[in-house]
Write an enzyme that holds these catalytic residues in place. Structure first.
Site, short mmCIF file in Angstrom:
data_model
loop_
_atom_site.label_atom_id
_atom_site.label_comp_id
_atom_site.label_asym_id
_atom_site.label_seq_id
_atom_site.Cartn_x
_atom_site.Cartn_y
_atom_site.Cartn_z
CD GLU A 277 9.58 -4.78 -8.50
OE1 GLU A 277 9.48 -3.93 -7.62
OE2 GLU A 277 8.61 -5.30 -9.09
CD GLU B 134 -5.63 -6.06 1.65
OE1 GLU B 134 -5.10 -6.21 0.54
OE2 GLU B 134 -5.30 -6.73 2.67
CB CYS C 277 10.28 -1.83 1.42
SG CYS C 277 10.76 -1.14 -0.17
N GLY D 143 14.00 -10.88 -0.19
CA GLY D 143 13.43 -11.14 -1.50
C GLY D 143 14.32 -11.85 -2.47
CD GLU E 151 9.24 -4.00 6.94
OE1 GLU E 151 8.42 -4.94 6.86
OE2 GLU E 151 9.73 -3.43 5.96
CD1 TRP F 283 -0.75 -1.68 3.05
CD2 TRP F 283 0.46 0.18 3.38
NE1 TRP F 283 -0.07 -1.82 4.24
CE2 TRP F 283 0.68 -0.69 4.47
CE3 TRP F 283 1.11 1.41 3.37
CZ2 TRP F 283 1.51 -0.38 5.53
CZ3 TRP F 283 1.96 1.73 4.42
CH2 TRP F 283 2.15 0.83 5.48
P1 NAD Z 1 1.33 -7.40 3.01
O1 NAD Z 1 2.36 -8.46 2.93
O2 NAD Z 1 0.38 -7.41 4.14
O3 NAD Z 1 0.44 -7.41 1.68
C1 NAD Z 1 1.01 -7.27 0.40
C2 NAD Z 1 0.01 -7.74 -0.64
O4 NAD Z 1 -0.13 -9.16 -0.58
C3 NAD Z 1 -1.39 -7.17 -0.48
O5 NAD Z 1 -1.90 -6.83 -1.76
C4 NAD Z 1 -2.17 -8.34 0.11
O6 NAD Z 1 -3.55 -8.31 -0.18
C5 NAD Z 1 -1.50 -9.51 -0.58
N1 NAD Z 1 -1.63 -10.81 0.10
C6 NAD Z 1 -1.74 -11.05 1.44
N2 NAD Z 1 -1.80 -12.38 1.67
C7 NAD Z 1 -1.71 -12.99 0.47
C8 NAD Z 1 -1.70 -14.36 0.03
N3 NAD Z 1 -1.79 -15.37 0.90
N4 NAD Z 1 -1.59 -14.63 -1.29
C9 NAD Z 1 -1.47 -13.61 -2.19
N5 NAD Z 1 -1.48 -12.32 -1.84
C10 NAD Z 1 -1.59 -12.00 -0.54
O7 NAD Z 1 2.15 -6.03 2.93
P2 NAD Z 1 1.62 -4.54 3.14
O8 NAD Z 1 1.28 -4.36 4.59
O9 NAD Z 1 0.62 -4.22 2.11
O10 NAD Z 1 2.94 -3.71 2.80
C11 NAD Z 1 3.97 -3.49 3.70
C12 NAD Z 1 5.10 -4.48 3.47
O11 NAD Z 1 5.54 -4.44 2.12
C13 NAD Z 1 6.32 -4.16 4.31
O12 NAD Z 1 6.87 -5.33 4.83
C14 NAD Z 1 7.27 -3.54 3.29
O13 NAD Z 1 8.63 -3.62 3.63
C15 NAD Z 1 6.96 -4.31 2.06
N6 NAD Z 1 7.36 -3.55 0.87
C16 NAD Z 1 8.44 -4.00 0.14
C17 NAD Z 1 8.87 -3.28 -0.96
C18 NAD Z 1 10.06 -3.74 -1.78
O14 NAD Z 1 10.18 -3.30 -2.91
N7 NAD Z 1 10.93 -4.56 -1.27
C19 NAD Z 1 8.20 -2.12 -1.34
C20 NAD Z 1 7.11 -1.70 -0.58
C21 NAD Z 1 6.69 -2.43 0.52
#
Ligand code: NAD
Length: 485
Positions: free
Chosen positions: A459, A180, A285, A455, A382, A153
């Site tokens: 990208e 979402e 992130c 990861g 984190e 998000w």
């Molecule tokens: P999240 O892991 O809760 O959700 C990420 C996405 O995965 C959402 O769209 C969610 O609906 C989906 N999702 C959840 N469970 C799933 C499943 N079982 N199968 C498929 N999809 C599923 O993360 P968040 O709270 O939205 O974002 C914050 C996290 O993202 C932090 O840990 C942050 O570090 C990371 N992040 C990483 C980067 C990067 O480039 N490395 C960039 C931005 C954010």
């Protein structure tokens, strides 16, 4: 009731907005006020089916176009995105709460950069010729097929573009599921791509929670999954993709170190720490949330940091003067408050901020803890919010061991005037994305991604092409075929 930010419909499939009100309602909340500003519906099985079959059907013809033709569409989309930067930035601010001061220079602009970069590259993607005496092998760089993108998000426009641009440049089609929490911006990316000439079905967006993401990941028609999210979600999605032997890119979380040596330029180091902890209210992130400061410079660093933090303009994120906005959601605010309480409880010294602001919306002050030790929760987990942990150190060997003593490996930074030390430290970091005398720059030309638990894959840059295409080798024999019998 209709809201000004209400999209035409929840999903964008096969070149059109699509609605199915049977899907569960997802409220879109403006982080700066706590008010509902739109609602979308989660994708039903019928919507998921429509998106995947459209992407599958469109893929062959899209891949059959020349790279120049595909690239032209992406570059046109980049131009449209730049022309609409203001409106897209306002929407990004509604979706995420990030200040317009940031969104107007980072989100649609970075999305446009990706479309332009990979659009330019599409025509250059080739295989190679390998001469073997009279025989020869040639390789074809082929698309993977249907790619699923799943977003976090914090950067909804950027993530939708960073995944879509290389996928489409290589001749794949995409079904993208935004978080979402921020469902609005990716729809605009889809709309713009189709306005620029992408055929129906090439880039689709559907809404939903983890269950919708999971349904996409496990579908047999999907060849690749690219997730931006947390490590726990990454584990689940990686495992589900592995069951189908699908290609993956995992952009996950971090707890990155930033090391400030005694000889560093204090002003620049403080700027780096501010950028790497408080930009986007700390919801980045790659943030350098473990700031290791050598003991000789510690007091000067903390004093200057506190002075600079007073200049933060916290308020209405749509006001261009505002430089620090709310957290994305009540839930995330609660998580951050929990970590701040834990920091105090475990003995870290609160030296700045950390209080919730008495106003509507999910506002909390930037927060700095000093005298943090490696075993404290705020130094290990984190937080994904504006909480900086400052840790002391004596020498390079010690700080390198401590900086790398983490399961994460997304990013790392060093501030020093010593040239050889800077490069030695960068080489020693166990992290995918490193910085010398700066922090968090992410140009499309440079690979971005993590190592260890943060990861797999990269990208941006030329490296992304390898993650959205595969090579086919073709052996060509010019003479007779010899067989044993
Ligand atoms: P999240 O892991 O809760 O959700 C990420 C996405 O995965 C959402 O769209 C969610 O609906 C989906 N999702 C959840 N469970 C799933 C499943 N079982 N199968 C498929 N999809 C599923 O993360 P968040 O709270 O939205 O974002 C914050 C996290 O993202 C932090 O840990 C942050 O570090 C990371 N992040 C990483 C980067 C990067 O480039 N490395 C960039 C931005 C954010």
């Amino acid at each position: 009731m209709t809201y000004p930010t209400q999209p035409k419909a929840s999903h964008f499939i096969n070149g059109k907005y699509v609605e199915d009100t049977d899907g569960a309602v997802i409220d879109v909340i403006y982080p700066a006020s706590g008010e509902k500003i739109a609602q979308v519906h989660s994708a039903t099985p019928a919507v998921i089916e429509f998106a995947l079959s459209s992407a599958r059907q469109a893929q062959g013809a899209w891949a059959a176009m020349t790279g120049t033709e595909r690239g032209r569409i992406l570059r046109r989309a980049a131009d449209i995105m730049r022309e609409r930067n203001h409106d897209l930035s306002v929407l990004e601010t509604y979706d995420t709460g990030k200040p317009y001061q940031e969104t107007s220079v980072v989100d649609a602009t970075s999305g446009a950069d990706a479309l332009e970069y990979f659009g330019g590259m599409a025509a250059t993607l080739t295989g190679e010729h390998i001469q073997l005496g009279e025989d020869w092998v040639y390789t074809r760089r082929e698309p993977l097929g249907v790619c699923v993108g799943i977003g976090a998000w914090n950067y909804p426009t950027q993530i939708a573009s960073w995944k879509g641009a290389p996928a489409l440049a290589c001749g794949n089609t995409m079904v993208f599921k935004p978080s979402e929490t921020t469902p609005l911006c990716a729809l605009k990316v889809a709309e713009i791509l189709h306005e620029a000439g992408a055929p129906a079905g090439v880039y689709n967006v559907i809404q939903g929670l983890g269950d919708v993401g999971a349904a996409l990941v496990t579908d047999d028609r999907v060849d690749k999954v690219s997730l931006t999210g947390s490590v726990p979600t990454g584990r689940k999605v990686y495992a589900a993709a592995a069951a189908g032997i699908k290609h993956v890119t995992m952009e996950l979380g971090g707890k990155s170190p930033m090391i400030v040596f005694d000889d560093a330029d204090v002003e620049n180091a403080v700027s780096g720490a501010i950028l790497g902890n408080f930009y986007s209210s700390g919801q980045v992130c790659s943030n350098g949330t473990r700031v290791f400061v050598q003991k000789g410079i510690k007091e000067a660093f903390l004093t200057r940091l506190a002075e600079r933090l007073k200049d933060a303009v916290i308020g209405d994120p749509q006001d261009p003067a505002t430089s620090f906005g709310p957290m994305v959601s009540e839930r995330q605010l609660g998580i951050v408050e929990g970590y701040i309480a834990k920091g105090k409880e475990e003995g870290a010294r609160l030296v700045y901020g950390g209080a919730r602001l008495p106003q509507d919306g999910f506002y909390i002050e930037p927060c700095v803890f000093a005298d943090v030790t490696d075993d404290m929760t705020i130094a290990r987990e984190e937080i994904f919010g504006p909480v900086m942990a400052v840790l002391d150190f004596d020498d390079e060997d010690e700080v390198m061991a401590r900086a790398n003593a983490t399961e994460f490996g997304l990013a790392a930074g060093v501030f020093t005037r010593d040239l050889t030390r800077a490069h030695r430290v960068a080489a020693g970091f166990q992290a995918g994305t490193c910085y010398i005398n700066t922090y968090n720059d992410a140009p499309v030309e440079a690979p971005f991604g993590g190592s260890k638990q943060s990861g797999v894959g990269r990208e941006n840059s030329k490296a992304a092409i390898a993650h959205y295409s595969q090579l086919k080798s073709v052996y060509v024999r010019m003479g007779d075929v010899e067989a044993p019998f």
